[in-house]
Enzyme design. Structure first.
Site, PDB file in Angstrom:
ATOM      1  N   LYS A 120       0.836  -1.433   0.100  1.00 17.36           N
ATOM      2  CA  LYS A 120      -0.060  -0.060   0.000  1.00 17.36           C
ATOM      3  C   LYS A 120       0.859   1.074   0.236  1.00 17.36           C
ATOM      4  CE  LYS A 120      -4.584  -1.318   1.629  1.00 17.36           C
ATOM      5  NZ  LYS A 120      -5.560  -0.951   2.538  1.00 17.36           N
ATOM      6  N   LYS A 202      -6.562 -11.198  -8.182  1.00 12.46           N
ATOM      7  CA  LYS A 202      -7.715 -11.438  -7.521  1.00 12.46           C
ATOM      8  C   LYS A 202      -8.892 -10.345  -8.429  1.00 12.46           C
ATOM      9  CE  LYS A 202      -9.037 -10.939  -2.801  1.00 12.46           C
ATOM     10  NZ  LYS A 202      -8.691 -10.346  -1.502  1.00 12.46           N
ATOM     11  N   LYS A 205     -12.057  -4.408  -6.143  1.00  8.79           N
ATOM     12  CA  LYS A 205     -13.095  -3.091  -6.505  1.00  8.79           C
ATOM     13  C   LYS A 205     -12.072  -1.950  -6.837  1.00  8.79           C
ATOM     14  CE  LYS A 205     -13.248  -3.049  -1.326  1.00  8.79           C
ATOM     15  NZ  LYS A 205     -14.073  -3.443  -0.329  1.00  8.79           N
TER      16      LYS A 205
END
Ligand code: TRP
Length: 337
Positions: A120, A202, A205
């Site tokens: 991140k 994966k 969203k």
């Protein structure tokens, strides 16, 4: 002393989902559907982890709308307020309080090794804030406050749960048994839903390409379009096999919706083309989501009901969480007010 009749106490399961972005089929089949099925067998405590969400900057109006939206959607998916405690994390101040305490029992080096932090901070290089770094101790607080026996986790949260266990054991080692050390709960069934555009990744969203994910609230025609565009391969045979990631993923989704095995799916589509298969999968998903979407519409248009659910569950959660927080703080030497 007379033996008490053995009274099986239900084990406590804790889990949380962030109200960030839209809820996808991946979230639904990977986590939410499983949450719904755990409610009878366990004492479930579920939270909307809104405090976690601000580790990435949020637009205030969208964030606010999304919190209610995700709450309503989870109710629509089948979270049952009669059986389950389902609350909004920020409504229970003990989460932030215990997170601070646990930060002082978590090592810098441990947090530095979290792969999600590394990923991140690379992705949001302009905002590598301290919250992003200490996020795992907030997650530990979430879990430990409710004395959870088990936490259903996907691969991406396994390391955080492992850290939670280490923090709990370390704290208990100093002060005695304050926290239940939670175990991972591995769901019996659970589909790992991959991107429709790049099935090696994966379904996410946060993918820039909206065709790569199906949102639980996507309109039927949008869902059909996304499935029709799904990436497959050139073999033109519906068969579960290595190297056929796209078809494997579609079969996995079809299996999750219908309960069919891979062999049954293979024989249903024997001699039929990919176009036909993709349409059938799309239609099955649309039909599966239809009642959820209808319930969602009802809930989201009844803000008073949603608010009542949030308020009631927050009241109960605050009481449980405060008990654990007080216990931990007393052990450390704080004067409890
Ligand atoms: N970090 C989790 C996620 O991003 C959400 C979460 C917050 C969570 N607190 C938790 C999950 C406690 C399990 C247990 O998906």
């Amino acid at each position: 002393m007379e033996q008490q009749p053995a009274q099986e106490k239900k084990k406590i399961i804790f889990s949380a989902i962030q109200p960030s972005g839209t809820v996808t089929l991946g979230n639904y089949f990977g986590a939410l559907k499983n949450w719904v099925s755990l409610q009878d067998e366990y004492n479930c405590v579920f939270a909307l982890a809104d405090l976690h969400t601000i580790t990435v900057r949020q637009d205030p109006a969208k964030f606010r709308a999304r919190i209610y939206e995700v709450y309503a959607l989870l109710l629509a998916c089948g979270i049952d307020m009669e059986k389950t405690l389902f609350f909004i994390q920020s409504h229970v101040p003990a989460h932030a309080q215990l997170a601070w305490v646990l930060n002082c029992y978590t090592q810098f080096g441990e947090l530095s090794r979290m792969t999600q932090f590394k990923d991140k901070s690379a992705k949001h290089a302009d905002n590598v804030n301290a919250g992003l770094f200490t996020y795992p101790s907030l997650m530990a607080a979430d879990i430990l406050l409710y004395q959870a026996d088990m936490v259903p986790v996907g691969a991406d949260q396994k390391q955080h749960l492992e850290l939670t266990r280490n923090i709990a054991e370390r704290f208990n080692g100093v002060y005695g048994n304050v926290f239940k050390v939670p175990a991972p709960y591995i769901p019996k069934v659970g589909a790992r839903v991959m991107s429709l555009q790049d099935p090696s990744k994966k379904m996410s969203k946060s993918d820039e390409n909206a065709n790569s994910y199906v949102a639980v609230l996507d309109k039927p025609e949008v869902i059909m379009k996304k499935f029709k565009r799904a990436v497959t391969d050139s073999e033109a045979k519906v068969r579960y096999a290595e190297g056929k990631d796209g078809i494997n993923n579609l079969m996995g989704i079809y299996s999750a919706v219908t309960g069919m095995t891979m062999e049954e799916i293979e024989s249903e589509f024997d001699g039929r083309g990919y176009g036909d298969f993709k349409t059938t999968v799309g239609e099955a998903v649309v039909e599966h989501l239809r009642p959820i979407q209808e319930r969602f519409e009802r809930y989201i248009n009844d803000k008073a009901y949603i608010k009542e659910c949030c308020d009631k569950s927050a009241d109960i959660a605050r009481r449980i969480a405060q008990r654990t927080l007080d216990k931990a703080m007393k052990k450390i030497g704080f004067v409890i007010g």
